[in-house]
Design an enzyme around this catalytic site. Structure first.
Site, PDB file in Angstrom:
ATOM      1  N   CYS A  18      -0.047   3.827   2.688  1.00 47.27           N
ATOM      2  CA  CYS A  18       0.392   3.355   4.008  1.00 47.27           C
ATOM      3  C   CYS A  18       1.862   3.691   4.230  1.00 47.27           C
ATOM      4  O   CYS A  18       2.243   4.174   5.310  1.00 47.27           O
ATOM      5  CB  CYS A  18       0.189   1.852   4.130  1.00 47.27           C
ATOM      6  N   CYS A  57       0.841  -1.201   0.000  1.00 43.94           N
ATOM      7  CA  CYS A  57       0.000   0.000   0.000  1.00 43.94           C
ATOM      8  C   CYS A  57       0.879   1.255   0.000  1.00 43.94           C
ATOM      9  O   CYS A  57       1.579   1.538   0.979  1.00 43.94           O
ATOM     10  CB  CYS A  57      -0.921  -0.008   1.220  1.00 43.94           C
TER      11      CYS A  57
END
Length: 249
Positions: A141, A138
């Site tokens: 993230c 991600c």
């Protein structure tokens, strides 16, 4: 008025021979309007054989003096030495900013999971908790990791921070319980484990800080209880087998 043999005089525009200078000038100075050039300097006759500098010449000299005064007041441009100093300071500032950015980017998701508290322990120690659902793939993230780390270091003694990897099938129940559809997904829980709100995707660091601060102070609600930013779909997770069932990552 005495003139030497070396004097040269132009009287009212007429060159006067040296031998006649004395008589011609003494006769002519009795009349106003006389002007003459003596040794390159301009004079005009008034009366009583007085020779006075032509005002025009004085004005020229005054103007030149004023010009010199103005030139003295004109500020100088920065020297090469000052320019080099400015360039050096600018370069050092740019390097400092670059290094600080690089240091922030040095914080990874792996660093966050290393200091995170196990989920089961967080649910039983009586402290408020922030649960982040994430994945190693991600991008958002990874981008938020430095900001999350800074806030965690500030509140780690009063708030639990938990990291749950959505690729780990161990957390399927929690994914359903918290309704995780996009990551990163931050769930903010009070000290009893009740969810006060959640934030999905990219969020301003200030939002995250204010939510965690509200949890730490035991506020009844958090200021940013439902915020959605850019996120990665949880449906895209690469599910893998749990290697270590005790792992909280």
């Amino acid at each position: 008025m005495a003139f030497s043999r070396d004097d040269s005089v132009i009287l009212n525009g007429v060159l006067i021979p040296a031998r006649n200078i004395q008589n011609e000038v003494e006769s002519a100075v009795q009349h106003r309007g006389l002007w003459c050039e003596r040794n390159g300097r301009i004079f005009r006759g008034i009366v009583q054989e007085k020779l006075i500098e032509e005002p025009g010449l004085a004005n020229v000299e005054t103007t030149q003096a004023a010009g010199s005064s103005i030139d003295a007041r004109i500020p100088e441009y920065p020297s090469k030495s000052i320019n080099r100093q400015i360039a050096l300071v600018s370069t050092l500032a740019a390097v400092g900013l670059f290094l600080s950015t690089r240091l922030d980017l040095g914080v990874s998701l792996k660093d966050l999971t290393a200091v995170a508290l196990p989920y089961e322990e967080a649910m039983s120690n009586g402290k408020p908790t922030v649960v982040e659902f994430y994945a190693d793939w991600c991008e958002v993230c990874r981008e938020l990791a430095p900001d999350v780390y800074k806030v965690e270091q500030q509140f780690k003694d009063r708030v639990n921070f938990v990291m749950l990897n959505v690729d780990n099938t161990k957390w399927e129940q929690e994914l359903d319980e918290f309704g995780v559809e996009g990551i990163p997904h931050f769930a903010f829980l009070d000290k009893k484990g009740n969810e006060e709100g959640n934030v999905v995707g990219r969020l301003p660091r200030q939002y995250f800080l204010e939510n965690v601060d509200a949890l730490a102070r035991g506020e009844a609600s958090i200021p940013h209880a439902s915020v959605v930013g850019q996120f990665s779909s949880a449906e895209a997770r690469k599910v893998h087998q749990v290697v270590d069932p005790r792992s909280h990552g």
